[in-house]
Motif scaffolding. Sequence first.
Motif: not given
Length: 264
Positions: A52, A55-56, A68, A72
């Motif tokens: 994650v 990816h962010d 993700c 989240n």
Amino acid sequence: MTQPNPGFDPTTLHARRDPNDPMDATQHPADDRYYPSVPPPEMPACELEALVIYHDSVTAGACTCGWCAFYNEQDRRAQAEHGGETVRRCDNTRVGVLVRDSSSRLLVIDRATPPGGVTGLAGHLDEHAVPEKAARDAVLKEVGLQAVHLDLLVCRWREDRCRRQTGPEGIGHEWHVYQARADGAPSARACQAFRARWLTRGQLQALVVRTAAYARGELPDAEWWASPGIAPVWVFWLSLAGLVTATREDLAAIEQASSWQVRT
């Protein structure tokens, strides 16, 4: 993105079989890969977090892939159950260790989390009573080696970010940086690292040159992630230890890079 350790690379964790089934996957906005709506149950939490975070870093926090979204939502629920705070708060104190072997090579790890980069060994002070104990534990935790002959190199405040919630002193840490000795085959044990390795001074210098180029805006993000240089704050510790050199202009650019945003 090419990572050095084939054992754990966030970019290989998609494991997508059928991209045409909208109920089973969503597309990563940064490429053409698909991610199942729910990660495999056997996947360690730290590996999911690393994916994650990656990816962010490539979508400016706007990733909408299935994993993700799952992470989240889990994080949102956990925060609701624990008064809105699940991420550990920074204590604004860190230890760093420059570990060399009998051949004067430096022990480094390749970080898996933004802003990425090659670093020495580090950790927060946390529950440790004294920085030296935290330093020894950091070496053991991150690479499985016993550090000996610890000598304090510097104690100094740096406005560098970490992945924790901002501490009472704001963004930054009072660093206690040590030099130490160790020998043996290191193994990256922390889920935030891809690998651990010994580097010569020449190899360290080449990585500093790469960091300076990135700090000056001469190296695109994709190229940095494909093969990062020395993480910004560590350029200063290596310079103080006499292991690398950098021009005043490069150090000024890297100083700005020390506060690169990371996911907290």
